[in-house]
Design a protein around this motif. Sequence first.
Motif, short mmCIF file in Angstrom:
data_model
loop_
_atom_site.label_atom_id
_atom_site.label_comp_id
_atom_site.label_asym_id
_atom_site.label_seq_id
_atom_site.Cartn_x
_atom_site.Cartn_y
_atom_site.Cartn_z
N UNK A 1 40.88 31.73 50.63
CA UNK A 1 41.19 32.95 51.39
C UNK A 1 41.16 32.59 52.87
N UNK A 2 42.20 32.85 53.64
CA UNK A 2 42.22 32.46 55.06
C UNK A 2 41.38 33.40 55.92
N UNK A 3 41.23 33.02 57.17
CA UNK A 3 40.56 33.84 58.17
C UNK A 3 41.43 33.90 59.41
N UNK A 4 41.27 34.95 60.20
CA UNK A 4 42.03 35.05 61.45
C UNK A 4 41.58 34.00 62.46
N UNK B 1 30.35 17.65 28.79
CA UNK B 1 31.59 17.15 29.41
C UNK B 1 32.38 18.35 29.93
N UNK B 2 33.21 18.14 30.96
CA UNK B 2 34.02 19.26 31.49
C UNK B 2 34.92 19.85 30.42
N UNK B 3 35.21 21.14 30.57
CA UNK B 3 36.09 21.82 29.62
C UNK B 3 37.49 21.22 29.69
N UNK B 4 38.16 21.23 28.54
CA UNK B 4 39.50 20.63 28.48
C UNK B 4 40.55 21.49 29.18
N UNK B 5 40.32 22.80 29.24
CA UNK B 5 41.26 23.70 29.92
C UNK B 5 40.48 24.79 30.64
N UNK B 6 41.16 25.45 31.55
CA UNK B 6 40.50 26.47 32.37
C UNK B 6 40.04 27.65 31.51
N UNK B 7 38.82 28.12 31.79
CA UNK B 7 38.29 29.30 31.10
C UNK B 7 38.52 30.57 31.91
N UNK B 8 39.25 30.43 33.02
CA UNK B 8 39.47 31.57 33.92
C UNK B 8 40.94 31.98 33.87
N UNK B 9 41.16 33.26 33.67
CA UNK B 9 42.50 33.84 33.82
C UNK B 9 42.52 34.61 35.14
N UNK B 10 43.23 34.07 36.11
CA UNK B 10 43.25 34.65 37.45
C UNK B 10 44.52 35.47 37.64
N UNK B 11 44.35 36.72 38.03
CA UNK B 11 45.48 37.62 38.27
C UNK B 11 45.30 38.31 39.61
N UNK B 12 46.35 38.31 40.43
CA UNK B 12 46.29 39.00 41.73
C UNK B 12 46.64 40.47 41.53
N UNK C 1 45.25 23.07 41.22
CA UNK C 1 44.20 24.02 40.81
C UNK C 1 43.87 25.02 41.91
N UNK C 2 44.31 24.76 43.14
CA UNK C 2 44.01 25.63 44.27
C UNK C 2 45.05 26.75 44.37
N UNK C 3 44.58 27.98 44.44
CA UNK C 3 45.42 29.16 44.54
C UNK C 3 45.24 29.79 45.92
N UNK C 4 46.35 29.99 46.63
CA UNK C 4 46.31 30.60 47.96
C UNK C 4 46.51 32.11 47.84
#
Length: 663
Positions: free
Chosen positions: A462-465, A193-204, A490-493
């Motif tokens: 990630x955008x493109x020109x 089953x899908x994980x209950x919470x995100x396993x990724x810590x995203x930092x810019x 859940x989407x990070x720009x």
Amino acid sequence: MSAIIEELNEIFAIPPIDELPPDVSGELQSICRLHSISPKELSYKWESYSIKMGSDQTTLDLSTARAFKKDLQEIVEREARSKSHMRSTDRRGAYATPRNAAKGGDTFGMLDGITPVQRSTGGSNKRKAPFETPAAPKYSKADGMSSPSDGRSLPNRADQTSTQSIAFVERQNPGQIIETLNGHLEVHEPPIAPHSESRVKLTANTDLKKFRYRPMAMHLSEASEVLDDRIDEFQALVQSHHGLEDSAFGNAAAKGTNQIVAVGRIASDSSEGKLNSASMVLEMSRRTGAGLRIPLKVEAISYEFFPGQIVAVRGINASGDYFSVDEILNIPLLNTAASQPSTIDSLKERLGVTEEEDHSIPSKALNVITSSGPYTADDNLAFEPLNALCQKAEVSCADMLILIGPFLDAEHPLLASGDFDLPDDPSIEPDRATMVDVFRLLIAKQLQALAKAIPSITIVCIPSTRDVMNKHVSWPQDNLPGKKLGLPKQAKMVSNPVTVSINEIVVGISAQDVLYELRREEVVVGNKQGREGNLLARLPRHLIEQRHFFPLYPPVERTLLPKPGTEEGIAVGMPLDVSYLKLGEWLDARPDMLIQPSALPQFAKVVENVLVVNPGPLSKRKGAGTFAQMTIYPRILTEEERREGKPVANKLFERARVDVVRI
């Protein structure tokens, strides 16, 4: 002829093969003779053909060589017919007798198109044709919003062949793995089953606010200072790394008998044509060389050069006319990315891994999927490849999905014409629909469905020109407006380019195809194979050595980039804001992974301890493309590393499996 064969082998033979088969070599020689082109020009045409036909046809053998030859001949014949038609039209207009002269009408055709054509019938004039504006052809919903299984496609253009697009549902070998790195590691196993919470810590790791500048408003003085500062910074790096005194450096443009070290930027003495050893000059900063340029003589060395490259050269300018280079001094590389042992342990807990467990359990590994645009073929806006990718992410319970633009491509024929139908939606008025509405209907809905199915997933965009819905058109580029586009939480720009940390892993991403442009502009002096014989490993090395996502300056002209299927037939290119080039620099450390989409063949390689991935486009112009799936295992700490408590290298290249997969 032997020289041509040798050059063809050098360009087209892929190591470990040193020589092309005689039948393939014969076909390539025939093409060169028929079209009066050099093997180098032939390689550019082959690259364009490979990009147009997709990855299935990129292997050079006898059958593809003959198909390539036929394709070139068809293009030449179409251009010849077009020119012949234009000449015949001109002759009729200039010399033919006017058709209406005997009838007392518009003798010289001066009123043609202004008044309706009339004829005399029984003393009364009647309109020959209704006086109305001709309607432009429309693309039906079946043509515009679905993959053409019945062979329907856009009208042929000069740069297109008669080959029809392959319907996405009829694509060959979906899910086939075409390249694997670290194949001894197992592929990620999805949980029950899908994980209950995100396993990724995203930092810019990039200051995203700095990308919110006003594009295309730079001042020449600011641009020149940025270019000069980069040279001066590299001189300080070279001096510190090699332990040189201030007296060792000098002005390469000044005549002298003593050997000196000069640091500057590689450039061409002409604004036209490709850089070569005869046209190469060294451009110095105003502080060290008064901003002068001096021709370089590089016959005594073996090295790879490209416009914009910062180099440190040792040599003599005895005549005052040129600088003779005896040696290229290495520029020090950035340190590898490292993390504290305590940080690694805390992130293991996020993955659900304990010290007592086996760290090589596939279900505990991080599952990351990355892809780059375009996300639909040229003849429809169904975005079927994107839908298939979202299904793949859902089935495999991906922890992260990295989507790199273009999303709505300015080089897509339907989007460029603006003549297409949208799905029915009560919230949108068709006459007032914008490209933001198009994105919300065709792309955001698919991502919303994925986020609903896998709530723990993290999506990075990630955008493109080339993205038509992004107002920030120049590179470096600000992020997409996430709220307006209707994307899930859940989407990070992020910006283009960007450096982020995925847990402890440092990842650099840029949507600009710098590898293709470097491939066109690079010149190898001395050893024909360069320092690194493998082209796909050599090109990313330039980025690592230059500490920049886009070290090429100036960018390649639009007319030399792969031709799109639009009416104009010219690529969008990349508007470059020179004043903000520093936003593309690597500041503190080499990334553990560099994701660099390119029109070159997809690959996954380790270069200077950096895992470099080119996932390839998810959709080709006429067929399906590829994506990359990464299985990243936890970092195993030794007892000595724990005891010392010092930062340890992340060593991603040892514990990550990368599969390049057909969508």
